[in-house]
Design a protein around this motif. Structure first.
Motif, PDB file in Angstrom:
ATOM      1  N   ILE A   1       0.855  -1.192   0.000  1.00 28.08           N
ATOM      2  CA  ILE A   1       0.000   0.000   0.000  1.00 28.08           C
ATOM      3  C   ILE A   1       0.889   1.239   0.000  1.00 28.08           C
ATOM      4  CG2 ILE A   1      -1.677   1.365   1.315  1.00 28.08           C
ATOM      5  CD1 ILE A   1      -2.851  -1.181   2.380  1.00 28.08           C
ATOM      6  N   GLU A   2       0.615   2.139  -0.937  1.00 25.26           N
ATOM      7  CA  GLU A   2       1.254   3.449  -0.951  1.00 25.26           C
ATOM      8  C   GLU A   2       0.175   4.502  -0.714  1.00 25.26           C
ATOM      9  OE1 GLU A   2       4.563   3.970  -3.834  1.00 25.26           O
ATOM     10  OE2 GLU A   2       3.745   2.145  -4.757  1.00 25.26           O
ATOM     11  N   HIS A   3       0.594   5.723  -0.441  1.00 28.02           N
ATOM     12  CA  HIS A   3      -0.415   6.747  -0.135  1.00 28.02           C
ATOM     13  C   HIS A   3       0.073   8.127  -0.523  1.00 28.02           C
ATOM     14  CE1 HIS A   3       1.663   8.436   3.445  1.00 28.02           C
ATOM     15  NE2 HIS A   3       2.137   7.207   3.580  1.00 28.02           N
ATOM     16  N   THR A   4      -0.898   9.014  -0.747  1.00 27.56           N
ATOM     17  CA  THR A   4      -0.631  10.437  -0.914  1.00 27.56           C
ATOM     18  C   THR A   4      -1.293  11.157   0.244  1.00 27.56           C
ATOM     19  OG1 THR A   4      -2.618  10.750  -2.263  1.00 27.56           O
ATOM     20  CG2 THR A   4      -0.574  10.231  -3.422  1.00 27.56           C
TER      21      THR A   4
ATOM     22  N   THR B   1      -2.412  10.642   9.191  1.00 30.45           N
ATOM     23  CA  THR B   1      -3.134  11.257  10.312  1.00 30.45           C
ATOM     24  C   THR B   1      -3.495  12.662   9.862  1.00 30.45           C
ATOM     25  OG1 THR B   1      -1.946   9.961  11.975  1.00 30.45           O
ATOM     26  CG2 THR B   1      -3.003  11.981  12.714  1.00 30.45           C
ATOM     27  N   THR B   2      -4.783  12.896   9.647  1.00 33.30           N
ATOM     28  CA  THR B   2      -5.196  14.139   9.003  1.00 33.30           C
ATOM     29  C   THR B   2      -6.618  14.492   9.398  1.00 33.30           C
ATOM     30  OG1 THR B   2      -5.371  15.227   6.846  1.00 33.30           O
ATOM     31  CG2 THR B   2      -6.045  12.932   6.965  1.00 33.30           C
ATOM     32  N   CYS B   3      -7.077  15.645   8.898  1.00 40.57           N
ATOM     33  CA  CYS B   3      -8.435  16.116   9.190  1.00 40.57           C
ATOM     34  C   CYS B   3      -9.405  15.597   8.130  1.00 40.57           C
ATOM     35  CB  CYS B   3      -8.461  17.642   9.233  1.00 40.57           C
ATOM     36  SG  CYS B   3      -7.377  18.353  10.499  1.00 40.57           S
ATOM     37  N   ALA B   4     -10.684  15.632   8.481  1.00 36.33           N
ATOM     38  CA  ALA B   4     -11.711  15.036   7.627  1.00 36.33           C
ATOM     39  C   ALA B   4     -11.888  15.745   6.296  1.00 36.33           C
ATOM     40  CB  ALA B   4     -13.039  14.996   8.386  1.00 36.33           C
ATOM     41  N   ASP B   5     -11.336  16.936   6.140  1.00 40.69           N
ATOM     42  CA  ASP B   5     -11.448  17.641   4.859  1.00 40.69           C
ATOM     43  C   ASP B   5     -10.215  17.443   3.976  1.00 40.69           C
ATOM     44  OD1 ASP B   5      -9.713  19.063   6.450  1.00 40.69           O
ATOM     45  OD2 ASP B   5     -10.536  21.034   5.964  1.00 40.69           O
ATOM     46  N   ASP B   6      -9.318  16.545   4.373  1.00 42.97           N
ATOM     47  CA  ASP B   6      -8.095  16.303   3.608  1.00 42.97           C
ATOM     48  C   ASP B   6      -7.771  14.811   3.651  1.00 42.97           C
ATOM     49  OD1 ASP B   6      -5.793  16.767   2.134  1.00 42.97           O
ATOM     50  OD2 ASP B   6      -4.579  17.230   3.901  1.00 42.97           O
ATOM     51  N   LEU B   7      -8.660  13.990   3.071  1.00 36.47           N
ATOM     52  CA  LEU B   7      -8.556  12.536   3.172  1.00 36.47           C
ATOM     53  C   LEU B   7      -7.363  12.020   2.364  1.00 36.47           C
ATOM     54  CD1 LEU B   7     -12.314  11.562   2.788  1.00 36.47           C
ATOM     55  CD2 LEU B   7     -11.010  11.915   4.901  1.00 36.47           C
ATOM     56  N   PRO B   8      -6.629  11.027   2.901  1.00 39.91           N
ATOM     57  CA  PRO B   8      -5.504  10.459   2.153  1.00 39.91           C
ATOM     58  C   PRO B   8      -5.981   9.456   1.102  1.00 39.91           C
ATOM     59  CG  PRO B   8      -5.700   9.379   4.286  1.00 39.91           C
ATOM     60  CD  PRO B   8      -6.732  10.475   4.267  1.00 39.91           C
ATOM     61  N   LEU B   9      -5.240   9.368   0.010  1.00 41.60           N
ATOM     62  CA  LEU B   9      -5.493   8.381  -1.031  1.00 41.60           C
ATOM     63  C   LEU B   9      -4.569   7.196  -0.813  1.00 41.60           C
ATOM     64  CD1 LEU B   9      -6.751   7.476  -3.762  1.00 41.60           C
ATOM     65  CD2 LEU B   9      -4.838   8.666  -4.874  1.00 41.60           C
ATOM     66  N   LEU B  10      -5.150   6.004  -0.652  1.00 43.10           N
ATOM     67  CA  LEU B  10      -4.377   4.768  -0.561  1.00 43.10           C
ATOM     68  C   LEU B  10      -4.433   4.078  -1.925  1.00 43.10           C
ATOM     69  CD1 LEU B  10      -5.671   3.350   2.856  1.00 43.10           C
ATOM     70  CD2 LEU B  10      -3.864   5.031   2.451  1.00 43.10           C
ATOM     71  N   TYR B  11      -3.292   3.583  -2.415  1.00 44.49           N
ATOM     72  CA  TYR B  11      -3.302   2.932  -3.720  1.00 44.49           C
ATOM     73  C   TYR B  11      -2.248   1.841  -3.778  1.00 44.49           C
ATOM     74  CZ  TYR B  11       0.783   5.841  -4.834  1.00 44.49           C
ATOM     75  OH  TYR B  11       2.026   6.433  -4.821  1.00 44.49           O
TER      76      TYR B  11
END
Length: 299
Positions: A116-119, A123-133
């Motif tokens: 799994i990689e991510h952008t 750990t973040t706020c609900a208006d800046d969701l991370p992308l897992l790919y």
């Protein structure tokens, strides 16, 4: 001379010399015994002969239990061999005068790579969701722990995420766990307008946030309230202790233009006697009020 199955038993040989017209047979006779080869070992696969890397299978000789030797040098088993890698495995039975062998081909298919990689931040706020790919190869399928089958997903809630990749050999691998923490946003601040709802130009208006601290106004101020005297769109953002922000609705404020300052003209004498009258007039109409409450004149 080639020995065949038809020669099993004792075979006798005597030499014969052949000349042009004559022949001679030797006096000595040679004999030897041809022994039938024992039945070949029967290899039974306890499992499957084709499997995925990380699994194993067992090869078992069903018709012999001793006097067996496998070509796997690392093996210490006799009638049973545990297989974890591809190859041709041979077993030889040597419990009779003549040995006999058998072999079995085992195919071990590779596992796919599941990473799994991510952008963005995990750990973040609900208006800046991370992308897992993930990056599957051709003919590989994807299955996320959420049930999604796409290459990438938005991690919309806190939790542990994994992805399972399956290749064309039906071999599967599951990634390590990726932990995502989504911090909730605070309620958005509310602006209260203090003062006239329809202020005139130059009249100060106070705008107050519903939060006492953590404010950031569109004017640059970080105070609880601001004083404005010009028309415009105003808003305030609030940031909580988790570093998450919420923005208020925009308040559009319009100041009415101030009227032209009136100019008073005197008709008559400025210095007059009691009982006389003087006419005062202004340059603008209409005039709201005079400071003399007894006057009945408008302008």
């Amino acid at each position: 001379y080639t020995v065949s199955e038809s020669n099993i038993g004792t075979v006798y040989f005597r030499a014969r010399a052949a000349g042009t017209n004559c022949s001679a047979i030797g006096n000595n006779v040679i004999s030897f015994t041809v022994t039938a080869a024992p039945a070949a070992p029967i290899i039974v696969v306890d499992g499957t002969d084709t499997f995925c890397s990380g699994d194993s299978t067992r090869l078992v000789v069903s018709n012999y239990s001793s006097s067996l030797a496998w070509n796997d040098a690392a093996s210490t088993q006799n009638d049973t061999l545990v297989i974890k890698t591809s190859g041709t495995y041979k077993v030889t039975y040597s419990g009779a005068s003549c040995p006999s062998t058998a072999e079995m081909v085992i195919t071990v298919n590779p596992l796919p790579l599941a990473v799994i990689e991510h952008t963005g931040n995990l750990t973040t706020c609900a208006d800046d969701l991370p992308l897992l790919y993930t990056n599957p190869s051709v003919n590989e399928t994807v299955l996320w722990s959420t049930g999604a089958t796409t290459k990438g997903i938005l991690a919309s809630s806190s939790g542990n995420y994994t992805v399972t990749i399956t290749n064309e050999f039906s071999c599967s691998a599951t990634s390590a766990v990726t932990v995502v923490t989504i911090k909730p946003l605070p309620p958005k601040p509310v602006i209260t307008q203090i003062g006239s709802p329809n202020p005139c130009q130059g009249e100060p208006v106070t705008l107050q946030s519903s939060y006492t601290t953590g404010n950031s106004w569109s004017t640059g101020s970080t105070e609880e309230s601001i004083v404005v005297t010009t028309s415009g769109n105003y808003f305030v953002s609030f940031t909580n202790s988790n570093g998450c922000s919420a923005k208020s609705d925009v308040l559009s404020l319009s100041f009415r233009p101030a009227p032209i300052k009136p100019y008073i003209t005197v008709t008559g004498k400025v210095n007059t006697c009691n009982g006389d009258s003087v006419r005062l007039s202004v340059s603008t109409t209409p005039v709201s009020t005079w400071n003399d409450a007894n006057t009945t004149v408008n302008n």
